[in-house]
Scaffold this motif. Structure first.
Motif, short mmCIF file in Angstrom:
data_model
loop_
_atom_site.label_atom_id
_atom_site.label_comp_id
_atom_site.label_asym_id
_atom_site.label_seq_id
_atom_site.Cartn_x
_atom_site.Cartn_y
_atom_site.Cartn_z
N MET A 265 12.86 -17.97 16.51
CA MET A 265 12.21 -19.17 17.04
C MET A 265 11.27 -18.82 18.19
N PHE A 266 11.72 -17.92 19.08
CA PHE A 266 10.85 -17.48 20.18
C PHE A 266 9.65 -16.71 19.64
N VAL A 267 9.88 -15.86 18.67
CA VAL A 267 8.79 -15.06 18.11
C VAL A 267 7.76 -15.95 17.43
N ILE A 268 8.20 -16.90 16.62
CA ILE A 268 7.27 -17.79 15.94
C ILE A 268 6.54 -18.68 16.94
N GLY A 269 7.25 -19.18 17.96
CA GLY A 269 6.60 -19.99 18.98
C GLY A 269 5.56 -19.20 19.76
N ASP B 69 0.84 -12.52 29.38
CA ASP B 69 1.37 -12.52 30.74
C ASP B 69 2.88 -12.78 30.76
N GLN B 70 3.34 -13.69 29.91
CA GLN B 70 4.78 -13.98 29.85
C GLN B 70 5.57 -12.78 29.35
N MET B 71 5.05 -12.08 28.35
CA MET B 71 5.75 -10.92 27.79
C MET B 71 5.72 -9.73 28.76
N ALA B 72 4.78 -9.71 29.68
CA ALA B 72 4.73 -8.64 30.67
C ALA B 72 5.68 -8.90 31.83
N GLY B 73 6.16 -10.14 31.95
CA GLY B 73 7.08 -10.49 33.02
C GLY B 73 8.52 -10.10 32.69
N PRO B 74 9.41 -10.25 33.66
CA PRO B 74 10.81 -9.85 33.45
C PRO B 74 11.51 -10.62 32.32
N LEU B 75 11.27 -11.94 32.22
CA LEU B 75 11.91 -12.72 31.17
C LEU B 75 11.43 -12.29 29.78
N GLY B 76 10.14 -12.06 29.66
CA GLY B 76 9.59 -11.61 28.38
C GLY B 76 10.13 -10.26 27.97
N ILE C 57 1.45 -19.94 19.75
CA ILE C 57 0.67 -20.15 20.97
C ILE C 57 -0.42 -19.09 21.10
N SER C 58 -0.09 -17.85 20.77
CA SER C 58 -1.05 -16.75 20.97
C SER C 58 -2.23 -16.84 20.02
N VAL C 59 -2.06 -17.38 18.84
CA VAL C 59 -3.19 -17.48 17.92
C VAL C 59 -3.96 -18.79 18.06
N SER C 60 -3.47 -19.69 18.92
CA SER C 60 -4.14 -20.98 19.06
C SER C 60 -5.46 -20.88 19.82
N SER C 61 -5.52 -19.99 20.81
CA SER C 61 -6.74 -19.84 21.61
C SER C 61 -6.66 -18.55 22.41
N ALA C 62 -7.77 -18.20 23.03
CA ALA C 62 -7.78 -17.01 23.89
C ALA C 62 -6.90 -17.23 25.11
N GLU C 63 -6.89 -18.46 25.64
CA GLU C 63 -6.04 -18.77 26.79
C GLU C 63 -4.55 -18.68 26.40
N GLY C 64 -4.23 -19.13 25.19
CA GLY C 64 -2.85 -19.04 24.72
C GLY C 64 -2.41 -17.59 24.56
N PHE C 65 -3.33 -16.76 24.07
CA PHE C 65 -3.01 -15.34 23.94
C PHE C 65 -2.76 -14.70 25.30
#
Length: 124
Positions: free
Chosen positions: A38-42, A59-66, A46-54
């Motif tokens: 579910m996280f991967v698909i979400g 940025d989220q995946m580079a953070g500690p939670l990601g 979001i990442s393919v919706s726009s350049a800002e989404g990507f």
């Protein structure tokens, strides 16, 4: 006839053999992978919706939670593959004896821990 069976309903006092632990972990990682999907698909949506989404997902995946989610997902996938390979070997008639089954279970758990540490070091 008296039925004198031992009754032990305290789960924390039950000792499982290594083969049972690997089987239970295989099921748990399967469920964890379902929820991780579910996280991967979400994130993908979001990442393919726009350049800002990507950029946001990057940025989220580079953070500690990601990183924590990525390491956990890869760890669950690694264990599920190793456990699945062990089950396939057992279906082919290997590692069915008590000693070899316990040894293969311990080897799978040990290899999984090592690979998870390696993934954690590489991703962190």
């Amino acid at each position: 006839m008296k039925k004198q069976r031992p009754v032990n309903l305290q789960i924390n006092t039950i000792s499982f053999p290594p083969a049972a632990i690997t089987s239970i972990l295989h099921r748990i990682t399967g469920v964890a992978l379902f929820f991780a999907l579910m996280f991967v698909i979400g994130a993908w949506a979001i990442s393919v919706s726009s350049a800002e989404g990507f950029d946001y997902i990057k940025d989220q995946m580079a953070g500690p939670l990601g990183k924590f989610i990525a390491i956990g997902t890869i760890s669950a996938l690694t264990y599920h593959i190793l456990g699945g390979l062990r089950h396939m070997m057992m279906d082919m008639g290997h590692w069915e004896e008590l000693e070899s089954g316990d040894l293969s279970a311990k080897a799978i758990i040990g290899l999984w821990i090592i690979l998870t540490i390696v993934v954690g070091v590489v991703l962190w």
